[in-house]
Design a protein around this motif. Structure first.
Motif, PDB file in Angstrom:
ATOM      1  N   LEU A 125     -10.783  32.937 -16.965  1.00  0.00           N
ATOM      2  CA  LEU A 125     -10.236  31.914 -16.077  1.00  0.00           C
ATOM      3  C   LEU A 125      -9.728  30.772 -16.935  1.00  0.00           C
ATOM      4  CD1 LEU A 125     -13.156  31.688 -13.464  1.00  0.00           C
ATOM      5  CD2 LEU A 125     -11.061  33.033 -13.270  1.00  0.00           C
ATOM      6  N   ARG A 126      -8.668  30.114 -16.481  1.00  0.00           N
ATOM      7  CA  ARG A 126      -8.161  28.924 -17.164  1.00  0.00           C
ATOM      8  C   ARG A 126      -7.718  27.893 -16.146  1.00  0.00           C
ATOM      9  NH1 ARG A 126      -3.891  31.304 -21.585  1.00  0.00           N
ATOM     10  NH2 ARG A 126      -5.382  32.586 -22.720  1.00  0.00           N
ATOM     11  N   TRP A 127      -8.051  26.632 -16.419  1.00  0.00           N
ATOM     12  CA  TRP A 127      -7.514  25.514 -15.648  1.00  0.00           C
ATOM     13  C   TRP A 127      -6.234  25.071 -16.335  1.00  0.00           C
ATOM     14  CZ3 TRP A 127      -9.232  24.369 -10.998  1.00  0.00           C
ATOM     15  CH2 TRP A 127     -10.561  24.643 -10.656  1.00  0.00           C
ATOM     16  N   LEU A 128      -5.124  25.076 -15.608  1.00  0.00           N
ATOM     17  CA  LEU A 128      -3.818  24.738 -16.184  1.00  0.00           C
ATOM     18  C   LEU A 128      -3.259  23.478 -15.539  1.00  0.00           C
ATOM     19  CD1 LEU A 128      -2.257  28.319 -16.110  1.00  0.00           C
ATOM     20  CD2 LEU A 128      -3.361  27.194 -18.044  1.00  0.00           C
ATOM     21  N   GLY A 129      -2.829  22.542 -16.379  1.00  0.00           N
ATOM     22  CA  GLY A 129      -2.152  21.352 -15.887  1.00  0.00           C
ATOM     23  C   GLY A 129      -0.714  21.673 -15.524  1.00  0.00           C
ATOM     24  N   PRO A 130      -0.006  20.724 -14.879  1.00  0.00           N
ATOM     25  CA  PRO A 130       1.369  20.978 -14.435  1.00  0.00           C
ATOM     26  C   PRO A 130       2.284  21.476 -15.549  1.00  0.00           C
ATOM     27  CG  PRO A 130       0.581  18.916 -13.516  1.00  0.00           C
ATOM     28  CD  PRO A 130      -0.478  19.390 -14.481  1.00  0.00           C
ATOM     29  N   GLY A 131       2.118  20.973 -16.764  1.00  0.00           N
ATOM     30  CA  GLY A 131       2.987  21.397 -17.873  1.00  0.00           C
ATOM     31  C   GLY A 131       2.563  22.678 -18.551  1.00  0.00           C
ATOM     32  N   GLU A 132       1.450  23.277 -18.109  1.00  0.00           N
ATOM     33  CA  GLU A 132       0.916  24.484 -18.758  1.00  0.00           C
ATOM     34  C   GLU A 132       1.071  25.749 -17.920  1.00  0.00           C
ATOM     35  OE1 GLU A 132      -2.939  22.776 -21.068  1.00  0.00           O
ATOM     36  OE2 GLU A 132      -3.040  22.672 -18.878  1.00  0.00           O
ATOM     37  N   LEU A 133       1.667  25.633 -16.737  1.00  0.00           N
ATOM     38  CA  LEU A 133       1.695  26.770 -15.816  1.00  0.00           C
ATOM     39  C   LEU A 133       2.462  27.967 -16.372  1.00  0.00           C
ATOM     40  CD1 LEU A 133       2.074  24.942 -12.392  1.00  0.00           C
ATOM     41  CD2 LEU A 133      -0.003  25.824 -13.464  1.00  0.00           C
ATOM     42  N   ASP A 134       3.422  27.711 -17.264  1.00  0.00           N
ATOM     43  CA  ASP A 134       4.197  28.820 -17.836  1.00  0.00           C
ATOM     44  C   ASP A 134       3.525  29.434 -19.053  1.00  0.00           C
ATOM     45  OD1 ASP A 134       6.167  28.585 -15.910  1.00  0.00           O
ATOM     46  OD2 ASP A 134       7.354  27.191 -17.095  1.00  0.00           O
ATOM     47  N   SER A 135       2.301  28.997 -19.381  1.00  0.00           N
ATOM     48  CA  SER A 135       1.640  29.482 -20.600  1.00  0.00           C
ATOM     49  C   SER A 135       0.939  30.823 -20.390  1.00  0.00           C
ATOM     50  CB  SER A 135       0.643  28.444 -21.114  1.00  0.00           C
ATOM     51  OG  SER A 135      -0.446  28.308 -20.199  1.00  0.00           O
ATOM     52  N   VAL A 136       0.891  31.324 -19.157  1.00  0.00           N
ATOM     53  CA  VAL A 136       0.283  32.627 -18.887  1.00  0.00           C
ATOM     54  C   VAL A 136       1.295  33.521 -18.178  1.00  0.00           C
ATOM     55  CG1 VAL A 136      -2.061  31.659 -18.764  1.00  0.00           C
ATOM     56  CG2 VAL A 136      -0.746  31.945 -16.665  1.00  0.00           C
ATOM     57  N   ASP A 137       1.068  34.830 -18.254  1.00  0.00           N
ATOM     58  CA  ASP A 137       1.962  35.824 -17.650  1.00  0.00           C
ATOM     59  C   ASP A 137       1.515  36.104 -16.219  1.00  0.00           C
ATOM     60  OD1 ASP A 137       3.806  37.822 -17.178  1.00  0.00           O
ATOM     61  OD2 ASP A 137       2.706  39.350 -18.317  1.00  0.00           O
ATOM     62  N   TRP A 138       2.036  35.321 -15.273  1.00  0.00           N
ATOM     63  CA  TRP A 138       1.677  35.468 -13.860  1.00  0.00           C
ATOM     64  C   TRP A 138       2.201  36.780 -13.292  1.00  0.00           C
ATOM     65  CZ3 TRP A 138      -1.597  32.093 -11.684  1.00  0.00           C
ATOM     66  CH2 TRP A 138      -1.725  30.815 -12.241  1.00  0.00           C
ATOM     67  N   LEU A 139       1.475  37.349 -12.346  1.00  0.00           N
ATOM     68  CA  LEU A 139       2.006  38.463 -11.557  1.00  0.00           C
ATOM     69  C   LEU A 139       3.246  37.965 -10.814  1.00  0.00           C
ATOM     70  CD1 LEU A 139      -1.278  39.941 -10.046  1.00  0.00           C
ATOM     71  CD2 LEU A 139       0.092  40.881 -11.893  1.00  0.00           C
ATOM     72  N   ASP A 140       4.250  38.833 -10.719  1.00  0.00           N
ATOM     73  CA  ASP A 140       5.545  38.417 -10.160  1.00  0.00           C
ATOM     74  C   ASP A 140       5.403  37.784  -8.783  1.00  0.00           C
ATOM     75  OD1 ASP A 140       6.634  39.433 -12.460  1.00  0.00           O
ATOM     76  OD2 ASP A 140       7.275  41.315 -11.552  1.00  0.00           O
ATOM     77  N   GLN A 141       4.579  38.381  -7.906  1.00  0.00           N
ATOM     78  CA  GLN A 141       4.491  37.874  -6.541  1.00  0.00           C
ATOM     79  C   GLN A 141       3.805  36.516  -6.471  1.00  0.00           C
ATOM     80  OE1 GLN A 141       3.049  40.749  -7.552  1.00  0.00           O
ATOM     81  NE2 GLN A 141       0.876  40.717  -7.026  1.00  0.00           N
ATOM     82  N   ASP A 142       3.065  36.130  -7.509  1.00  0.00           N
ATOM     83  CA  ASP A 142       2.385  34.830  -7.501  1.00  0.00           C
ATOM     84  C   ASP A 142       3.293  33.694  -7.987  1.00  0.00           C
ATOM     85  OD1 ASP A 142       0.232  36.655  -7.071  1.00  0.00           O
ATOM     86  OD2 ASP A 142      -1.177  35.183  -7.873  1.00  0.00           O
ATOM     87  N   ARG A 143       4.360  34.032  -8.705  1.00  0.00           N
ATOM     88  CA  ARG A 143       5.172  32.988  -9.348  1.00  0.00           C
ATOM     89  C   ARG A 143       5.739  31.929  -8.401  1.00  0.00           C
ATOM     90  NH1 ARG A 143       6.244  34.122 -14.768  1.00  0.00           N
ATOM     91  NH2 ARG A 143       5.600  36.211 -15.388  1.00  0.00           N
ATOM     92  N   PRO A 144       6.319  32.312  -7.236  1.00  0.00           N
ATOM     93  CA  PRO A 144       6.869  31.263  -6.356  1.00  0.00           C
ATOM     94  C   PRO A 144       5.794  30.287  -5.864  1.00  0.00           C
ATOM     95  CG  PRO A 144       7.654  33.439  -5.669  1.00  0.00           C
ATOM     96  CD  PRO A 144       6.589  33.659  -6.709  1.00  0.00           C
ATOM     97  N   ALA A 145       4.614  30.814  -5.516  1.00  0.00           N
ATOM     98  CA  ALA A 145       3.539  29.952  -5.020  1.00  0.00           C
ATOM     99  C   ALA A 145       2.974  29.090  -6.144  1.00  0.00           C
ATOM    100  CB  ALA A 145       2.443  30.794  -4.386  1.00  0.00           C
ATOM    101  N   VAL A 146       2.896  29.652  -7.360  1.00  0.00           N
ATOM    102  CA  VAL A 146       2.420  28.881  -8.507  1.00  0.00           C
ATOM    103  C   VAL A 146       3.376  27.717  -8.775  1.00  0.00           C
ATOM    104  CG1 VAL A 146       2.106  28.934 -11.024  1.00  0.00           C
ATOM    105  CG2 VAL A 146       1.097  30.724  -9.590  1.00  0.00           C
TER     106      VAL A 146
END
Length: 131
Positions: free
Chosen positions: A100-121
């Motif tokens: 698990l990781r807590w990500l700040g607003p500027g860190e959201l692109d630092s992990v490889d999100w599942l495609d369907q989660d990207r718009p909500a993220v």
């Protein structure tokens, strides 16, 4: 065909968003998602989110509001994402996740999100920046 809702939790705490790395199934392992899971018959989506976050992370949360949109996962399954607030506990990867990781607003692109989660993220990140 009946469509079952999978609820994802945009769990925000102290201006950061919780990301969970999948450990299974093999085709998703190593990619990141908003934690959550399937609603049970007769269960409301907010109730399902609170239950799933308790089961998967060992925390008590409150579902706040739905992020607009829905994303198909596979036939008969659709993803809805809700923002959630941490009430008690420290999240731990109990099921389906190995990190698990807590990500700040500027860190959201630092992990490889599942495609369907990207718009909500992206939307959750905009809300973090404002809040």
């Amino acid at each position: 065909m009946t469509v079952r809702v999978v609820v994802g939790g945009a769990l925000c705490h102290e201006g950061r968003l919780l990301a969970a790395r999948r450990s299974a199934p093999p085709e998703l392992a190593g990619r990141w998602e908003l934690p959550g899971g399937k609603t049970e018959p007769g269960e409301s989506v907010p109730d399902a989110l609170v239950r799933e976050l308790r089961e998967e992370l060992g925390v008590e949360t409150e579902a706040l509001e739905r992020i607009p949109g829905e994303w198909p996962l596979k036939p008969g399954l659709v993803l809805h994402v809700w923002t959630a607030r941490l009430l008690s506990g420290v999240p731990a990867p109990l099921e389906d996740h190995d990190e698990l990781r807590w990500l700040g607003p500027g860190e959201l692109d630092s992990v490889d999100w599942l495609d369907q989660d990207r718009p909500a993220v992206a939307e959750a990140g905009r809300r973090l920046s404002i809040g």
